[in-house]
Motif scaffolding. Sequence first.
Motif, PDB file in Angstrom:
ATOM      1  N   GLN A 128      -4.768   2.220  -5.054  1.00  0.00           N
ATOM      2  CA  GLN A 128      -4.090   3.082  -4.076  1.00  0.00           C
ATOM      3  C   GLN A 128      -4.708   2.840  -2.704  1.00  0.00           C
ATOM      4  O   GLN A 128      -5.935   2.751  -2.583  1.00  0.00           O
ATOM      5  CB  GLN A 128      -4.234   4.569  -4.430  1.00  0.00           C
TER       6      GLN A 128
ATOM      7  N   ASN B  26       4.600   9.716  -0.819  1.00  0.00           N
ATOM      8  CA  ASN B  26       4.394  10.798   0.136  1.00  0.00           C
ATOM      9  C   ASN B  26       4.075  12.088  -0.623  1.00  0.00           C
ATOM     10  O   ASN B  26       4.184  12.121  -1.855  1.00  0.00           O
ATOM     11  CB  ASN B  26       5.645  10.973   0.994  1.00  0.00           C
TER      12      ASN B  26
ATOM     13  N   THR C  15      -0.016   9.473   2.996  1.00  0.00           N
ATOM     14  CA  THR C  15       0.921   8.443   2.531  1.00  0.00           C
ATOM     15  C   THR C  15       0.136   7.319   1.869  1.00  0.00           C
ATOM     16  O   THR C  15      -0.735   6.704   2.490  1.00  0.00           O
ATOM     17  CB  THR C  15       1.731   7.872   3.711  1.00  0.00           C
ATOM     18  N   LEU C  16       0.445   7.055   0.605  1.00  0.00           N
ATOM     19  CA  LEU C  16      -0.281   6.043  -0.157  1.00  0.00           C
ATOM     20  C   LEU C  16       0.627   4.890  -0.550  1.00  0.00           C
ATOM     21  O   LEU C  16       1.782   5.092  -0.938  1.00  0.00           O
ATOM     22  CB  LEU C  16      -0.867   6.657  -1.438  1.00  0.00           C
ATOM     23  N   TYR C  17       0.077   3.691  -0.464  1.00  0.00           N
ATOM     24  CA  TYR C  17       0.704   2.484  -0.999  1.00  0.00           C
ATOM     25  C   TYR C  17       0.000   2.214  -2.323  1.00  0.00           C
ATOM     26  O   TYR C  17      -1.207   1.978  -2.367  1.00  0.00           O
ATOM     27  CB  TYR C  17       0.508   1.338  -0.018  1.00  0.00           C
TER      28      TYR C  17
ATOM     29  N   ASN D 135      -4.472   4.140   1.446  1.00  0.00           N
ATOM     30  CA  ASN D 135      -3.941   5.070   2.441  1.00  0.00           C
ATOM     31  C   ASN D 135      -3.411   4.275   3.632  1.00  0.00           C
ATOM     32  O   ASN D 135      -4.173   3.623   4.336  1.00  0.00           O
ATOM     33  CB  ASN D 135      -5.037   6.034   2.897  1.00  0.00           C
ATOM     34  N   ILE D 136      -2.104   4.320   3.844  1.00  0.00           N
ATOM     35  CA  ILE D 136      -1.503   3.590   4.950  1.00  0.00           C
ATOM     36  C   ILE D 136      -1.141   4.521   6.109  1.00  0.00           C
ATOM     37  O   ILE D 136      -0.468   4.114   7.051  1.00  0.00           O
ATOM     38  CB  ILE D 136      -0.259   2.806   4.494  1.00  0.00           C
TER      39      ILE D 136
ATOM     40  N   LYS E 232       4.825   0.953  -4.783  1.00  0.00           N
ATOM     41  CA  LYS E 232       5.620   2.060  -4.251  1.00  0.00           C
ATOM     42  C   LYS E 232       4.832   2.738  -3.135  1.00  0.00           C
ATOM     43  O   LYS E 232       3.591   2.793  -3.166  1.00  0.00           O
ATOM     44  CB  LYS E 232       5.904   3.079  -5.357  1.00  0.00           C
ATOM     45  N   THR E 233       5.537   3.241  -2.142  1.00  0.00           N
ATOM     46  CA  THR E 233       4.928   4.071  -1.106  1.00  0.00           C
ATOM     47  C   THR E 233       5.162   5.527  -1.470  1.00  0.00           C
ATOM     48  O   THR E 233       6.305   5.944  -1.676  1.00  0.00           O
ATOM     49  CB  THR E 233       5.522   3.767   0.276  1.00  0.00           C
TER      50      THR E 233
END
Length: 223
Positions: A165, A150, A129-131, A167-168, A147-148
Amino acid sequence: MKGAVSSLWVPFVLLALASSLGSAFDPSLLQDFCVAINETNDAVFVNGKFCKDPKLVNANDFFLSGLNVPGDVSNAVGSNVTTVSVNQLPGLNTLGVALVRIDYAPYGGLNPPHIHPRGTEILVVLEGTLYVGFVTSNADGNRLFIKTLNPGDVFVFPIGMIHFQLNIGKTPAVAFAGLSSQNFGLITIANAVFGSNPPINPDVLTKAFQLDKNIVEYLQKKF
């Protein structure tokens, strides 16, 4: 890596998408291909590279393996970019596209704010999952689009815009990106500003960032 085999089609899709953007920035083709070569004898210079004699070109000039291998993310920012540009794949010369694989460490792996001066980027997430986001130009008010993402999500970073980018998620993340240039360029903001060679006069950065001079000098030493 789970899902890696089934996801190997992603780079080819990204290259196809990026190719429609490439003609706006890289020169239009005047031949079928121009495989880059460092030797200058009997070669033609095109867009920064010499062209290999077409009679000597073979399939290996258009081939590269290894994008299934995760990059080493044990660094300060927790990310690794594996690049496939004209410098790694000579057959890309004059074709106006490139590709990268980006690996992110869990809990905050970051591809730091940066720009590509010569290419638009289209990114797709394979795992994690990236922010993500980019900032527009001064004339547009420096608006932030975020945007988040998936697995399976796609996001575009317009040419020349500062973007990032993060990684959350709790697990490693993997993304592929296509770019609309064979040699898109990279300017990492923090490195360029605080790590230039020779260093920028601290008085310039102190006033520009409204920081204490000691902090500026600390950052310059760090970078």
